[in-house]
Design an enzyme around this catalytic site. Structure first.
Site, PDB file in Angstrom:
ATOM      1  N   LYS A  31      53.681  21.879  41.210  1.00 42.71           N
ATOM      2  CA  LYS A  31      52.367  21.472  41.706  1.00 42.71           C
ATOM      3  C   LYS A  31      52.203  19.964  41.545  1.00 42.71           C
ATOM      4  CE  LYS A  31      47.522  22.966  41.184  1.00 42.71           C
ATOM      5  NZ  LYS A  31      46.653  23.936  40.466  1.00 42.71           N
TER       6      LYS A  31
ATOM      7  N   SER B 182      43.704  26.692  43.237  1.00 42.90           N
ATOM      8  CA  SER B 182      44.118  25.392  43.722  1.00 42.90           C
ATOM      9  C   SER B 182      45.631  25.264  43.865  1.00 42.90           C
ATOM     10  CB  SER B 182      43.614  24.283  42.780  1.00 42.90           C
ATOM     11  OG  SER B 182      44.201  24.392  41.495  1.00 42.90           O
TER      12      SER B 182
ATOM     13  N   SER C  95      43.314  29.507  39.350  1.00 49.09           N
ATOM     14  CA  SER C  95      44.132  28.816  40.354  1.00 49.09           C
ATOM     15  C   SER C  95      45.568  29.295  40.468  1.00 49.09           C
ATOM     16  CB  SER C  95      44.121  27.306  40.083  1.00 49.09           C
ATOM     17  OG  SER C  95      42.849  26.774  40.349  1.00 49.09           O
TER      18      SER C  95
END
Length: 442
Positions: A86, A163, A187
């Site tokens: 990420k 996310s 997330s």
């Protein structure tokens, strides 16, 4: 090539033996890279460098091997496995955007790997790039006005959720066999559920955030998205101990009562019942439980999160989209007395969650009340609806595994199985047993 492996363990075995001629680290890397950015927006990754990834593959390829045939115990556990990261963790030689052009340009090129990237490379992982995320990791849909919304590979009408949006997309498209995400308020759990993937949210405090961008330190955790539940213990060991050898596994679990599920889609409730049956089939006893005291969980979580995020991003609020700017301004406006009162409520909630898990060992409930988020729809009310399902575990810093369900080739709701803090090993072991049963059934 990646699609031919039903687990990371199978890929490791092929890389370590002669059972699959032509399977090398470099070829696996090439296969992964050929699948990158396969969603409609071609934005699974916010940074990738094929030449760098292939050079890493060649570096791994010359790692000495002790023997042929059996799985090579001298090689690190993620040797040659394509993994995405990420884009809120530093990787030397690349920018870290946190999902915004502002931070990408402000911070420039990282000159040192984050702890997480160092750890992955020590474990032998092959990093394929840095993935899309909701701006600042402050959202649960995967929408991003600067880099484009993250759509599911193969299903352009559906958002991945966020996310950890690009993390989910990278596993779906096959450019990574496992993907690093973070989970503050859901997330990892929500994208996993919406994309038909397994997910693991580690206990709060596992791992080291050096070189990583926080959203809210009180709740931020590391996590993985992946396909096969049997790979959970191996992946989870990245952040802390997950060996369940010698541990007595849970024998019971609480399951959320129907009263809580009033806004769940029918497919999600059906998957919950199926997951309950799977747990019972491996010997666990279900106990329905009413948790009406959860009603104020979001009212505790959201302002603390906003206050901590506002402190981190102070001076930069105007650089971000309106919905995030408004949350940051709200958080900045909370008084010291208001935050102190919220901290007391947080502690009381955490203690009640601790008592719940002490009594019941595990808790089963949906990770999200919906099976999909429509691309292009108005999701202004979506965040509140989803956080109702995710914030209780977040407030208590608990580990969770998302158990995926599919119907007719589409995600049909993911279930989150939650355990007490630092009970990650037993949690992952139980999830692995479900995975083994599924794999045996074909």
């Amino acid at each position: 090539m990646i699609a031919s492996f039903n687990s990371i363990q199978a890929a490791r075995a092929a890389l370590a033996s002669d059972s699959a001629p032509g399977t090398t680290v470099v070829e696996l890397a090439q296969a992964a890279l050929s699948r990158a950015n396969a969603n409609q927006g071609q934005n699974t990754y916010l940074w990738r460098d094929e030449a760098w990834t292939l050079s890493e593959a060649h570096r791994l390829a010359v790692t000495p091997r002790a023997s042929k045939g059996a799985l090579d115990k001298e090689r690190p556990p993620l040797f040659g496995i394509p993994v995405s990261v990420k884009d809120c963790f530093d990787l030397a030689g690349s920018p870290t955007s946190c999902g915004t052009r502002f931070y990408r340009d402000l911070h420039g090129i990282a000159n040192r790997d984050s702890w997480l990237v160092e750890r992955l490379r020590d474990l032998g992982a092959l990093i394929t790039g840095k993935t899309h995320l909701h701006p600042l990791a402050y959202g649960i849909t995967g929408e991003n006005p600067e880099f484009g919304d993250c759509l599911q590979p193969g299903n352009a009408s559906a958002l991945t959720g966020g996310s950890s949006s690009g993390a989910a997309a990278s596993v779906m498209e096959g450019s990574a066999m496992a993907a690093i995400g973070t989970d503050t308020g859901g997330s990892v759990r929500v994208p996993a559920a919406l994309c038909g993937l397994a997910g693991y949210r580690a206990s709060l405090g596992r791992g080291d955030w050096r070189g990583g961008a926080h959203l809210a330190e009180s709740f931020d955790t590391f996590g993985w998205l992946f396909r096969n539940l049997e790979d959970g213990p191996l992946l989870g060991s990245t952040f802390g101990p997950t060996d369940s050898t010698g541990l007595k596994l849970p024998r019971k679990f609480a399951v959320i009562s129907d009263e809580f599920l009033h806004d769940c889609e029918p497919e999600v409730i059906s998957s919950l019942r199926q997951c309950q049956s799977e747990l019972e089939s491996i010997g666990l006893e279900a106990v329905p439980i009413n948790l009406d005291w959860w009603d104020d969980s979001r009212d505790i979580f959201a302002p603390i999160q906003a206050s901590e995020a506002a402190r981190i991003h102070r001076g930069h609020y105007a650089e971000f989209e309106t919905s995030i700017l408004q949350r940051l301004e709200w958080g900045a406006g909370l008084s010291t007395q208001e935050i102190a009162a919220l901290r007391q409520r947080h502690q009381a909630f955490r203690e009640r969650m601790d008592a719940l898990l002490h009594a019941h060992e595990l808790l089963l409930m949906p990770a999200a009340p919906v099976t999909r988020l429509e691309a292009g729809a108005d999701h202004s009310q979506t965040r509140a609806r989803l956080l109702r399902y995710t914030t209780p575990a977040s407030l208590a810093g608990l580990p969770a595994v998302t158990i995926p369900f599919m119907q007719r080739g589409r995600p049909a709701g993911g279930m989150q199985l939650i355990a007490a803090r630092e009970d990650d090993a037993r949690l992952l072991a139980i999830a692995s047993l479900i995975g083994a049963a599924r794999n045996s059934a074909g």
